[in-house]
Motif scaffolding. Structure first.
Motif, PDB file in Angstrom:
ATOM      1  N   LEU A  74       0.835  -1.202   0.000  1.00  0.00           N
ATOM      2  CA  LEU A  74       0.000   0.000   0.000  1.00  0.00           C
ATOM      3  C   LEU A  74       0.871   1.254   0.000  1.00  0.00           C
ATOM      4  N   SER A  75       1.822   1.318   0.889  1.00  0.00           N
ATOM      5  CA  SER A  75       2.797   2.409   0.876  1.00  0.00           C
ATOM      6  C   SER A  75       3.979   1.981   0.014  1.00  0.00           C
TER       7      SER A  75
ATOM      8  N   PRO B 201      -0.704   6.444   0.429  1.00  0.00           N
ATOM      9  CA  PRO B 201      -1.662   6.733  -0.641  1.00  0.00           C
ATOM     10  C   PRO B 201      -1.902   8.232  -0.813  1.00  0.00           C
ATOM     11  N   GLU B 202      -2.067   8.635  -2.065  1.00  0.00           N
ATOM     12  CA  GLU B 202      -2.302  10.047  -2.376  1.00  0.00           C
ATOM     13  C   GLU B 202      -3.730  10.444  -2.013  1.00  0.00           C
ATOM     14  N   LYS B 203      -3.894  11.624  -1.474  1.00  0.00           N
ATOM     15  CA  LYS B 203      -5.222  12.155  -1.178  1.00  0.00           C
ATOM     16  C   LYS B 203      -5.747  13.016  -2.321  1.00  0.00           C
TER      17      LYS B 203
ATOM     18  N   TRP C  14      -6.126   7.864  -3.464  1.00  0.00           N
ATOM     19  CA  TRP C  14      -5.385   6.610  -3.516  1.00  0.00           C
ATOM     20  C   TRP C  14      -5.108   6.194  -4.961  1.00  0.00           C
TER      21      TRP C  14
ATOM     22  N   TYR D   8      -2.524   3.104  -5.757  1.00  0.00           N
ATOM     23  CA  TYR D   8      -3.003   1.824  -5.230  1.00  0.00           C
ATOM     24  C   TYR D   8      -4.251   1.368  -5.972  1.00  0.00           C
ATOM     25  N   ARG D   9      -5.211   2.281  -6.155  1.00  0.00           N
ATOM     26  CA  ARG D   9      -6.421   1.930  -6.904  1.00  0.00           C
ATOM     27  C   ARG D   9      -6.082   1.440  -8.311  1.00  0.00           C
TER      28      ARG D   9
ATOM     29  N   SER E 160      -1.229  -1.957   6.481  1.00  0.00           N
ATOM     30  CA  SER E 160      -2.373  -1.069   6.689  1.00  0.00           C
ATOM     31  C   SER E 160      -2.369  -0.344   8.024  1.00  0.00           C
TER      32      SER E 160
ATOM     33  N   PHE F 297      -3.250   3.298   8.526  1.00  0.00           N
ATOM     34  CA  PHE F 297      -4.539   3.756   8.033  1.00  0.00           C
ATOM     35  C   PHE F 297      -5.728   3.164   8.783  1.00  0.00           C
TER      36      PHE F 297
END
Length: 241
Positions: free
Chosen positions: A88-89, A95-97, A155, A158-159, A198, A201
């Motif tokens: 994820l990272s 993850p980008e916001k 995200w 990741y998405r 995770s 988060f």
């Protein structure tokens, strides 16, 4: 569907004495799946592969996958592969916001780790699956990889990498069915799990890896072989692609 309780899972849909392989066996979910499969009396052998194993499985190195395939040939045919790899990272970046946070190198690395690497592993290991009997290839994906189910945005890397993974799995499922009509290929949403991946988060509110792994094994045990990939969560509910 079965084994969604706290009962220890047993893969009843596979032949007695089946062989299993867990990729990413050093991670929280991979280790939990490995533990449950080792405890299944119907499982004759289970092999865990990761960056720390011998041979090592390195998602950025296709030659490592070829070495793993050569090693596993002595255990073939294989009846179950659980691929619990992923990140994820990426390189310390979460993850980008916002779109403004998107970094090209991070996007490419996410694709490499979450989509390209797992599919190259599949390229080398899927030929080891048994023919003319039920076999399962189960890959951890993520609900955020669903294009239809994206309601919050963000995200990006990741998405996108999980959406790419899902397309690749679906394409591989169609091809695999031609030679292995009893094969099941599944993209799995493990739930919000407490893990190193995770932890920043979800904190302590997520599922324990042991519980998620138990549920996932029960879910894939009940999936039909219908020539297409399944995208399901840890409770067996189908997720839109």
């Amino acid at each position: 569907m079965q084994n969604l309780t706290d009962t220890p899972p047993s893969m009843h849909s596979l032949r007695d004495g089946y062989t299993a392989v867990v990729l990413g066996a050093s991670g929280a979910l991979g280790a939990a799946c490995l533990h449950h499969l080792e405890a299944d009396p119907r499982c004759a052998r289970v092999v865990g592969l990761s960056r720390r194993s011998t041979p090592a499985l390195v998602l950025e190195d296709e030659t490592s996958m070829a070495r793993c395939a050569a090693y596993l040939r002595e255990h073939a045919p294989v009846h179950l592969v659980v691929d619990a790899t992923g990140a994820l990272s990426i390189d310390g970046r979460g993850p980008e916001k916002r779109l403004a946070d998107l970094d090209g190198d991070t996007l490419l690395r996410a694709m490499q780790i979450n989509a390209t690497g797992p599919m190259l592993a599949m390229k080398h290991l899927l030929p080891l699956l048994a023919r003319q009997e039920r076999v399962i290839w189960a890959k951890l994906s993520a609900r955020v990889g669903s294009i239809e189910d994206n309601h919050k945005g963000g995200w990006y890397a990741y998405r996108a990498s999980k959406a790419a993974l899902n397309m690749l799995l679906q394409t591989a499922a169609i091809e695999t069915a031609r030679q292995r009509p009893l094969a099941v290929i599944a993209a799995l949403q493990p739930g919000t799990v407490r893990s190193r991946l995770s932890q920043p988060f979800v904190g302590d509110d997520g599922l324990l890896p042991d519980k998620s792994a138990r549920r996932l094994l029960g879910v894939i045990d009940g999936l039909p072989a219908d020539g297409r990939a399944h995208f399901v969560d840890h409770l067996g509910k189908h997720i839109p692609w």
